[in-house]
Design a protein around this motif. Structure first.
Motif, short mmCIF file in Angstrom:
data_model
loop_
_atom_site.label_atom_id
_atom_site.label_comp_id
_atom_site.label_asym_id
_atom_site.label_seq_id
_atom_site.Cartn_x
_atom_site.Cartn_y
_atom_site.Cartn_z
N TYR A 78 0.77 -1.84 -0.21
CA TYR A 78 -0.06 -0.08 -0.04
C TYR A 78 0.45 1.47 -0.10
O TYR A 78 1.82 1.41 0.36
N LEU A 79 0.17 2.31 -0.66
CA LEU A 79 0.98 3.71 -0.33
C LEU A 79 -0.53 4.89 -0.13
O LEU A 79 -1.13 5.10 -1.29
N GLN A 80 -0.36 5.29 1.59
CA GLN A 80 -0.98 6.09 1.93
C GLN A 80 -0.53 7.57 2.07
O GLN A 80 1.06 7.58 2.01
N MET A 81 -1.05 8.16 1.02
CA MET A 81 -0.71 9.35 0.69
C MET A 81 -1.41 10.76 1.84
O MET A 81 -2.79 10.49 1.16
N ASN A 82 -1.05 11.05 1.88
CA ASN A 82 -1.75 12.37 3.18
C ASN A 82 -0.92 13.84 2.78
O ASN A 82 -0.26 13.94 2.49
N ASN A 83 -2.00 14.66 2.75
CA ASN A 83 -1.58 16.13 2.35
C ASN A 83 -0.78 15.97 0.78
O ASN A 83 0.29 17.00 0.94
N LEU A 84 -1.81 15.66 0.34
CA LEU A 84 -1.19 15.46 -1.22
C LEU A 84 -1.35 17.15 -1.71
O LEU A 84 -2.22 17.83 -0.83
N LYS A 85 -0.23 17.42 -2.90
CA LYS A 85 -0.22 18.25 -3.53
C LYS A 85 -0.17 18.19 -5.26
O LYS A 85 0.26 17.47 -5.47
N LEU A 86 -0.60 19.46 -5.10
CA LEU A 86 -0.75 19.18 -6.93
C LEU A 86 0.56 18.82 -7.89
O LEU A 86 0.27 18.17 -8.72
N GLU A 87 1.76 19.20 -7.18
CA GLU A 87 3.00 18.08 -7.87
C GLU A 87 2.97 16.44 -7.85
O GLU A 87 3.55 16.35 -8.23
N ASP A 88 1.82 16.63 -6.74
CA ASP A 88 1.84 14.45 -6.92
C ASP A 88 0.94 14.21 -7.91
O ASP A 88 0.72 12.81 -7.77
#
Length: 129
Positions: A78-88
């Motif tokens: 899994y990849l939990q991604m928090n506080n996503l940014k435009l550059e993600d």
């Protein structure tokens, strides 16, 4: 060769969260370095997080440290991604090295795409403002 299938990509607002999943065949999964890569349009594919299954040793790119967490489950990474940014915003892929191949950093960086032999089809993550 193994078989990897990603899922969980979606469109989300900046600051939001997503969890990506990578399902691996049993043969691919054990004692293997599995890495999440991403590729944005016009950019090179870059590694964001790696895990050595079984040992649970995890490694991150500086750009995602403190925001992304890689973890494992039953034949899953899994990849939990928090506080996503435009550059993600990118297509995210999971990839596996050959069994027992090292997973650690090389010159303080995650291993690049050439070190990985098995790839999934990718899942799209779009972050908007």
């Amino acid at each position: 060769q193994g078989h990897l299938v990603e899922s969980g990509g979606d469109s989300v607002q900046a600051g939001g969260s997503l969890r990506l999943s990578c399902a691996a065949s049993e043969d691919t999964y054990s004692s293997t370095c599995i890495t999440w890569f991403r590729q944005a349009p016009g950019k090179e594919r870059e590694a964001v997080a790696s895990i050595y299954t079984g040992l649970k040793s995890a490694y991150y790119a500086d750009s995602v440290k403190g925001r992304f967490t890689i973890s494992q489950g039953q034949n899953m990474v899994y990849l939990q991604m928090n506080n996503l940014k435009l550059e993600d915003t990118a297509m995210y892929y999971c990839a596996a090295r050959r069994k027992f191949a090292p997973c650690g950093l090389v010159n303080s960086r995650l291993r690049g795409p050439a070190d990985f032999s098995d790839w999934g089809q990718g899942t799209q993550v779009t972050v908007s403002s």
